[in-house]
Scaffold this motif. Structure first.
Motif, PDB file in Angstrom:
ATOM      1  N   VAL A 224      31.588 -32.812  26.928  1.00 51.64           N
ATOM      2  CA  VAL A 224      30.760 -33.285  28.035  1.00 51.64           C
ATOM      3  C   VAL A 224      30.691 -34.808  27.985  1.00 51.64           C
ATOM      4  N   LEU A 225      31.041 -35.453  29.092  1.00 54.01           N
ATOM      5  CA  LEU A 225      31.012 -36.914  29.165  1.00 54.01           C
ATOM      6  C   LEU A 225      29.877 -37.348  30.090  1.00 54.01           C
ATOM      7  N   ASP A 226      28.990 -38.153  29.537  1.00 54.02           N
ATOM      8  CA  ASP A 226      27.799 -38.617  30.249  1.00 54.02           C
ATOM      9  C   ASP A 226      27.906 -40.127  30.474  1.00 54.02           C
ATOM     10  N   GLY A 227      28.409 -40.518  31.634  1.00 52.87           N
ATOM     11  CA  GLY A 227      28.490 -41.934  31.960  1.00 52.87           C
ATOM     12  C   GLY A 227      29.545 -42.708  31.196  1.00 52.87           C
ATOM     13  N   VAL A 228      30.634 -42.060  30.796  1.00 55.41           N
ATOM     14  CA  VAL A 228      31.748 -42.763  30.151  1.00 55.41           C
ATOM     15  C   VAL A 228      32.538 -43.451  31.261  1.00 55.41           C
ATOM     16  N   GLN A 229      32.450 -44.755  31.328  1.00 58.11           N
ATOM     17  CA  GLN A 229      32.921 -45.477  32.509  1.00 58.11           C
ATOM     18  C   GLN A 229      34.364 -45.946  32.452  1.00 58.11           C
ATOM     19  N   ASP A 230      34.900 -46.144  31.271  1.00 58.11           N
ATOM     20  CA  ASP A 230      36.246 -46.695  31.165  1.00 58.11           C
ATOM     21  C   ASP A 230      37.301 -45.608  31.413  1.00 58.11           C
ATOM     22  N   PRO A 231      38.187 -45.800  32.407  1.00 58.77           N
ATOM     23  CA  PRO A 231      39.208 -44.782  32.691  1.00 58.77           C
ATOM     24  C   PRO A 231      40.091 -44.476  31.492  1.00 58.77           C
ATOM     25  N   GLY A 232      40.379 -45.512  30.691  1.00 59.34           N
ATOM     26  CA  GLY A 232      41.201 -45.291  29.511  1.00 59.34           C
ATOM     27  C   GLY A 232      40.532 -44.376  28.504  1.00 59.34           C
ATOM     28  N   ASN A 233      39.228 -44.547  28.329  1.00 53.45           N
ATOM     29  CA  ASN A 233      38.489 -43.671  27.414  1.00 53.45           C
ATOM     30  C   ASN A 233      38.442 -42.238  27.925  1.00 53.45           C
ATOM     31  N   VAL A 234      38.174 -42.082  29.220  1.00 51.94           N
ATOM     32  CA  VAL A 234      38.116 -40.731  29.787  1.00 51.94           C
ATOM     33  C   VAL A 234      39.470 -40.051  29.662  1.00 51.94           C
ATOM     34  N   GLY A 235      40.538 -40.771  29.999  1.00 50.96           N
ATOM     35  CA  GLY A 235      41.869 -40.186  29.901  1.00 50.96           C
ATOM     36  C   GLY A 235      42.231 -39.805  28.484  1.00 50.96           C
ATOM     37  N   THR A 236      41.871 -40.663  27.532  1.00 50.25           N
ATOM     38  CA  THR A 236      42.171 -40.380  26.130  1.00 50.25           C
ATOM     39  C   THR A 236      41.401 -39.158  25.640  1.00 50.25           C
ATOM     40  N   ILE A 237      40.149 -39.025  26.057  1.00 49.57           N
ATOM     41  CA  ILE A 237      39.345 -37.864  25.642  1.00 49.57           C
ATOM     42  C   ILE A 237      39.925 -36.577  26.227  1.00 49.57           C
ATOM     43  N   VAL A 238      40.338 -36.619  27.473  1.00 51.35           N
ATOM     44  CA  VAL A 238      40.981 -35.442  28.074  1.00 51.35           C
ATOM     45  C   VAL A 238      42.243 -35.086  27.295  1.00 51.35           C
ATOM     46  N   ARG A 239      42.992 -36.099  26.918  1.00 50.12           N
ATOM     47  CA  ARG A 239      44.228 -35.873  26.155  1.00 50.12           C
ATOM     48  C   ARG A 239      43.928 -35.245  24.802  1.00 50.12           C
ATOM     49  N   SER A 240      42.902 -35.752  24.101  1.00 48.06           N
ATOM     50  CA  SER A 240      42.525 -35.184  22.815  1.00 48.06           C
ATOM     51  C   SER A 240      41.980 -33.774  22.969  1.00 48.06           C
ATOM     52  N   ALA A 241      41.237 -33.540  24.054  1.00 48.09           N
ATOM     53  CA  ALA A 241      40.701 -32.202  24.311  1.00 48.09           C
ATOM     54  C   ALA A 241      41.820 -31.191  24.494  1.00 48.09           C
ATOM     55  N   ALA A 242      42.838 -31.570  25.262  1.00 53.58           N
ATOM     56  CA  ALA A 242      43.972 -30.674  25.490  1.00 53.58           C
ATOM     57  C   ALA A 242      44.732 -30.433  24.187  1.00 53.58           C
ATOM     58  N   ALA A 243      44.927 -31.496  23.416  1.00 56.19           N
ATOM     59  CA  ALA A 243      45.710 -31.387  22.187  1.00 56.19           C
ATOM     60  C   ALA A 243      45.022 -30.546  21.117  1.00 56.19           C
ATOM     61  N   SER A 244      43.697 -30.538  21.122  1.00 54.59           N
ATOM     62  CA  SER A 244      42.953 -29.843  20.067  1.00 54.59           C
ATOM     63  C   SER A 244      42.463 -28.462  20.490  1.00 54.59           C
TER      64      SER A 244
END
Length: 277
Positions: free
Chosen positions: A127-147
């Motif tokens: 769950v992302l609450d106000g994570v504003q940086d697109p790079g951070n959001v994209g990286t978290i999605v990538r880690s979520a998929a990978a794990s």
């Protein structure tokens, strides 16, 4: 090979104008469509069987070799293959040096109920609450998929998943993990009522992430804004504040790094320790 549509050479073409408008969030939300710029993202979407409406490529270069297998399959979805002039490609691109191909794809909504239908081997919900940086959001999605995370939920104030910068940062991972936008004030209390445990990282926490059971599908991992962390309303809902131990010298971890650490700790517990077997 499937037949190609007639080449589009004018930036005044109505279809081109429609594609260009998808650079704006309001048009993406209104139409339920988004653009994928470049060969890699387009190939990832096609490989995943995502509903791609069309693939537009530079008429002077032709269909990139990486995409030819999809263009040659007569049974591969309903994507139209459209040659276009470099001017058209540039008009629809959000990068200074446009790649010779882009695609237009449909958004896939994730029904709320899917967040609660956890199999025994399911990973956590992120769950992302106000994570504003697109790079951070994209990286978290990538880690979520990978794990092997079950899903990613984007709360208010979080960068748009379909922003060009966010999409590039996912490296195509958004096609492999469900992502949903939601009102956290409504969703999180319901998740708790249905058995979820809400974990939130905090530098003031005393419980180590390595001493908590993050393995089950009932674990929800909450991450907040880069500067201020979780909003007060969301933080008040956290069941277990946890900390990532740091034996070296650093004030804190970047939110994408912290999310990656917890996601792979959850994977370690789930798969290698068999805690939820």
């Amino acid at each position: 090979m499937r037949s190609l549509e007639q080449a589009i050479t004018s930036v005044a073409n109505p279809r081109v104008k429609g594609w260009a408008k998808l650079s704006e969030r309001k048009h993406r939300e209104k139409e339920g469509r988004f653009k994928l710029e470049g060969i890699h993202l387009t190939a990832e979407a096609l490989a995943a069987g995502w509903p791609v409406e069309c693939v537009v490529f530079d008429e002077g270069i032709g269909i990139p070799a990486e995409l030819l297998p999809y263009a040659e399959r007569e049974d591969a979805g309903g994507a139209a293959w459209i040659p276009a002039s470099p001017d058209v490609i540039a008009k629809c691109s959000e990068t200074e040096t446009p790649q010779p191909v882009f695609a237009v794809a449909k958004k896939l909504p994730l029904e709320k109920e899917a967040l609660f239908e956890a199999a025994a081997s399911a990973g956590p919900v992120v769950v992302l609450d106000g994570v504003q940086d697109p790079g951070n959001v994209g990286t978290i999605v990538r880690s979520a998929a990978a794990s092997g995370a079950r899903a990613v939920v984007l709360g208010k104030g979080t960068a748009d998943l379909y922003n060009a910068k966010t999409l590039r940062s996912t490296m195509g991972a958004l096609f492999h993990v469900p992502v949903r936008e939601a009102d956290l004030a409504e969703l999180l209390p319901e998740a708790r009522a249905r058995g979820a445990t809400l974990y939130g990282t905090s530098l003031q926490a005393t419980a180590s992430c390595y001493d908590c059971d993050l393995s089950g599908g009932d674990a929800w991992l909450l991450f907040g804004n880069e500067g201020s962390g979780l909003s007060p309303a969301v933080n008040a809902l956290v069941d277990r504040p946890i900390i990532i131990p740091m034996t070296g010298k650093a004030e804190s971890l970047n939110v994408a790094m912290a999310a990656t650490v917890l996601l792979f700790e959850a994977q370690r517990q789930r798969i290698f320790l068999g805690l939820n077997a």
